[in-house]
Scaffold this motif. Structure first.
Motif, PDB file in Angstrom:
ATOM      1  N   GLU A  83     -13.051   4.021  12.943  1.00  0.00           N
ATOM      2  CA  GLU A  83     -12.114   2.896  12.877  1.00  0.00           C
ATOM      3  C   GLU A  83     -12.892   1.598  12.669  1.00  0.00           C
ATOM      4  O   GLU A  83     -14.091   1.529  12.986  1.00  0.00           O
ATOM      5  N   ASN A 199     -14.571   3.705   6.329  1.00  0.00           N
ATOM      6  CA  ASN A 199     -13.548   3.263   7.268  1.00  0.00           C
ATOM      7  C   ASN A 199     -12.380   4.240   7.251  1.00  0.00           C
ATOM      8  O   ASN A 199     -11.833   4.532   6.186  1.00  0.00           O
ATOM      9  N   ARG A 201      -9.459   3.749   8.218  1.00  0.00           N
ATOM     10  CA  ARG A 201      -8.233   3.061   7.806  1.00  0.00           C
ATOM     11  C   ARG A 201      -8.120   2.958   6.289  1.00  0.00           C
ATOM     12  O   ARG A 201      -7.057   2.700   5.759  1.00  0.00           O
ATOM     13  N   ASP A 202      -9.262   3.121   5.581  1.00  0.00           N
ATOM     14  CA  ASP A 202      -9.259   2.967   4.129  1.00  0.00           C
ATOM     15  C   ASP A 202      -9.328   4.301   3.396  1.00  0.00           C
ATOM     16  O   ASP A 202      -9.703   4.363   2.237  1.00  0.00           O
ATOM     17  N   ARG A 266      -3.438  -1.228  20.407  1.00  0.00           N
ATOM     18  CA  ARG A 266      -4.060  -0.218  19.560  1.00  0.00           C
ATOM     19  C   ARG A 266      -3.571   1.186  19.923  1.00  0.00           C
ATOM     20  O   ARG A 266      -3.324   2.027  19.061  1.00  0.00           O
ATOM     21  N   VAL A 283      -5.440  -4.151  12.060  1.00  0.00           N
ATOM     22  CA  VAL A 283      -6.461  -3.491  12.860  1.00  0.00           C
ATOM     23  C   VAL A 283      -6.751  -4.324  14.102  1.00  0.00           C
ATOM     24  O   VAL A 283      -7.115  -5.482  14.012  1.00  0.00           O
ATOM     25  N   SER A 285      -9.211  -4.236  16.525  1.00  0.00           N
ATOM     26  CA  SER A 285     -10.478  -3.597  16.834  1.00  0.00           C
ATOM     27  C   SER A 285     -11.313  -4.417  17.816  1.00  0.00           C
ATOM     28  O   SER A 285     -11.005  -5.574  18.121  1.00  0.00           O
TER      29      SER A 285
END
Length: 336
Positions: A83, A199, A201-202, A266, A283, A285
């Motif tokens: 992440e 990542n 998320r990507d 989160r 995000v 984070s």
């Protein structure tokens, strides 16, 4: 050097590296490495060397760091996945600084990254004037790492187009770069490796092919396991990057409040698991928490009395959470 905005790890922690080199003189070192594997581990996870305190650069599972170092001892390259804010780039930089003393051979993956960034390109004025030559060759960071037997870094590899990613397959398999214009090949020297980051998320941007993944040993870096661990990470990093701000560190209680908010949003539930929550689209984070607190210190130092107040923290908190006005505004209101 005092006006440099950000020093690379090998300069920022130069005194620690020198102490480790002194302590590590009698240890056997792999070809191309300036420190032994155990000394690299100590540099990353912390300890003491010749009376010098070695600050921990990565706070988490030491076993993951050991696996990462062991991977770089083989002919396999390393891929760190996680992440946003799980210290992938930070770990990559510090491993490279400890191993070869130069963390600057970096490719930053973007939609505009081309195959030339991975292999080589040309000085076209010299190319037109004199034709292909070694002097006209512009070497990529990976080319320079192969030539010198050192480590190159590839940040956000999944943000590159698939055909650009695939240019790595032959390099990682054959350990050479063909230069047809010069009828030559550049073989990688012992010690060459690549540390890439991706990542989670990507993943939908440009999914890595199975063929490319097989060329890497993959390590998934988890988010901090406990509230206490995340608070200690945030406190340490804020102290390191905010030493020029005219404000004192916020209290432990204030930092814990910010980290608690981020962890609950989160996770989509309160820490005691008694109430479910909606998570925002952005995000949330650890890196965002560090940025928020640093910005609050800048506010307090520039426009306050140097003490971070709840107002300073709250002014940046909404912007950190509400990234999409329509979706996140209601999430934030419900949370409050």
């Amino acid at each position: 050097m005092s006006n440099v905005l950000r020093l690379p790890a090998e300069k920022l922690y130069a005194n620690e590296l020198e102490a480790l080199k002194e302590e590590d003189k009698k240890e056997e070192k792999p070809i191309g490495w300036q420190l032994s594997p155990k000394a690299v581990l100590k540099f990353v996870t912390g300890g003491t060397a010749c009376g010098v305190n070695i600050t921990p650069k990565y706070i988490g599972h030491n076993r993951l760091v050991e696996i990462a170092i062991a991977t770089l001892l083989t002919d396999r390259s390393l891929l760190l996945i996680g992440e946003p804010g799980t210290a992938k780039s930070w770990l990559s930089e510090n491993l490279t600084a400890a191993i070869c003393g130069d963390s600057g051979k970096v490719i930053q993956g973007t939609a505009g990254t081309s195959e030339e960034h991975i292999r080589y390109s040309w000085n076209y004025a010299m190319l037109l004037a004199n034709g292909p030559s070694h002097e006209a060759l512009l070497k990529s960071p990976i080319y320079r790492a192969m030539e010198t037997g050192t480590v190159a870094r590839f940040e956000e590899i999944s943000r590159c187009a698939s055909e650009v990613q695939d240019a790595l397959i032959s390099i990682l398999s054959e350990k050479n770069i063909a230069i047809p214009e010069l009828s030559e090949e550049l073989p990688a020297q012992r010690g060459f490796s690549i540390i890439a980051t991706a990542n989670t998320r990507d993943r939908g941007v440009n999914e890595m092919s199975s063929a490319l993944k097989r060329r890497f040993n993959i390590i998934v870096l988890p988010a901090p396991a406990t509230l206490e661990t995340e608070v200690s990470i945030v406190t340490k990093r804020v102290a390191e990057i905010s030493n020029k701000l005219k404000a004192a560190l916020p209290s432990n209680e204030a930092i814990e409040k910010i980290v608690t908010i981020f962890r609950e949003l989160r996770k989509g539930a309160t820490l005691d698991e008694k109430q479910k929550l909606k998570s925002p689209s952005g995000v949330i984070s650890t890196a965002e928490a560090i940025s928020l607190i640093t910005n609050s210190m800048a506010l307090a130092g520039s426009f306050g009395n140097g003490t971070v107040t709840d107002e300073d923290l709250a002014s940046g908190l909404q912007g950190a959470v509400v990234k999409d006005e329509e979706k996140d505004k209601m999430v934030w209101k419900e949370y409050l």
